[in-house]
Design a protein around this motif. Sequence first.
Motif, PDB file in Angstrom:
ATOM      1  N   ARG A 100       0.830  -1.205   0.000  1.00 61.90           N
ATOM      2  CA  ARG A 100       0.000   0.000   0.000  1.00 61.90           C
ATOM      3  C   ARG A 100       0.866   1.257   0.000  1.00 61.90           C
ATOM      4  O   ARG A 100       0.586   2.219  -0.731  1.00 61.90           O
ATOM      5  CB  ARG A 100      -0.927   0.005   1.223  1.00 61.90           C
ATOM      6  N   LEU A 101       1.914   1.247   0.814  1.00 64.39           N
ATOM      7  CA  LEU A 101       2.774   2.422   0.899  1.00 64.39           C
ATOM      8  C   LEU A 101       3.563   2.643  -0.386  1.00 64.39           C
ATOM      9  O   LEU A 101       3.818   3.785  -0.776  1.00 64.39           O
ATOM     10  CB  LEU A 101       3.725   2.287   2.093  1.00 64.39           C
ATOM     11  N   LEU A 102       3.955   1.569  -1.038  1.00 58.47           N
ATOM     12  CA  LEU A 102       4.651   1.738  -2.318  1.00 58.47           C
ATOM     13  C   LEU A 102       3.738   2.416  -3.327  1.00 58.47           C
ATOM     14  O   LEU A 102       4.171   3.327  -4.052  1.00 58.47           O
ATOM     15  CB  LEU A 102       5.134   0.379  -2.844  1.00 58.47           C
ATOM     16  N   GLU A 103       2.486   2.002  -3.379  1.00 59.64           N
ATOM     17  CA  GLU A 103       1.550   2.636  -4.316  1.00 59.64           C
ATOM     18  C   GLU A 103       1.292   4.089  -3.926  1.00 59.64           C
ATOM     19  O   GLU A 103       1.234   4.975  -4.783  1.00 59.64           O
ATOM     20  CB  GLU A 103       0.232   1.857  -4.349  1.00 59.64           C
ATOM     21  N   GLU A 104       1.181   4.334  -2.626  1.00 58.74           N
ATOM     22  CA  GLU A 104       0.921   5.689  -2.148  1.00 58.74           C
ATOM     23  C   GLU A 104       2.059   6.644  -2.518  1.00 58.74           C
ATOM     24  O   GLU A 104       1.821   7.815  -2.852  1.00 58.74           O
ATOM     25  CB  GLU A 104       0.731   5.668  -0.634  1.00 58.74           C
TER      26      GLU A 104
END
Length: 403
Positions: A100-104
């Motif tokens: 999720r953080l990579l996409e964010e």
Amino acid sequence: MPSLRSCIGAFALGLAATLGSAAPLSAQHSDVEFDRWLGALKQEAISKGIRAETVESALAGVTPIARVLEKDRSQREFTLTFTRYLRNSVTDTRVERARRLLEEHRVLLERVEAKYGVQPRFLVSFWGLESNFGEYTGGFPVIGALATLAQDSRRSAFFRSELLNALQILDEGHISVERMSGSWAGAMGQLQFIPSTFVNFAVDFDGDGKRDIWNSLPDIFASAANYLSQEGWRGDETWGREVKLPPQFDHSQASLGIAKPLREWSETYGIRKNDGGRLPTADLEASIILPSGHRGPAFLAYKNYRTILIWNRSILYALAVGHLADRIAGGAALASLPDEQPISLQAIEEMQALLNAKGFDAGEPDGLVGRQTRAALSAYQRSIGEPADGYPTLELIEKLRAQ
């Protein structure tokens, strides 16, 4: 940093003051000794170009921190197994959050990759393992912790140098002394950089004039990427892969000291991908890693794995970084992890002594399984007709005891 006895004296001084009693003589001596040391440290810092006002402000009221001494003196009672380490560090929850953080932060991470050549999944993996994505950065005052360790005789030269680097960071205005928090050993921010790593590799990617590895994600990701890039990271390669070894594999070939081309591992040694397919024909050299011995998983480690080891010299940490990065990219969990029994450090020392007594030079018994101990254990295993993986087990220790 003072001796443990000095710290006890310092504690006694505080207690006596609280009770309105006279301070013990040993405590007074400890304080005088530390103050004398601190005065010399201040003079050295100023002689190196650090402003006097920075030095005085940063070191005002600094005294040895007993908890830092306790941490420095503490030692694990048992070895840390790969199975336990991986299960604790690469959890499904952490993998999902990392994705999720990579996409964010994908746009920022790709900007960093374009400049430094480090893939986003690896940057997020380091971030997750170092501070759980910024949640756990340590609650110790860096200056106080480093002063404690620098004044102590055990590793004084190293920590004195780190303390001077920390003062330089403050003098350059990257962070205030109140916000310069980190681990008990002075590792700082969301990357857990020690001060010398900060000085050499931290960058100001957001352009605000400060290198902020505590709060600025652009600076955090770019600093990690710059560090890896300057230490030889290859942006067009991965870290390694899990593989299958043939039944008759010579386990003495499993060593970071042995590197061979993928083609040789495949054609000469019969190593295959974990799914049984042939290894790629890329022009890469790799080493075999057996973190749990011949009964556990096997990995081919490439150049980037060695670069991870520059960041942290633990083979378990380096494997966790690589595996978490693979999971972030959609890779599968390891097929199976062995049930490993932790071994007490006392038992490791006994094993080393027994190996020495039988003519297998394991070095001075110290409870640490380094290269010399593994080589001695491998030689012993060959002598009794067992796979020479150099991996200590309770079973092997029992055999050594019985012979």
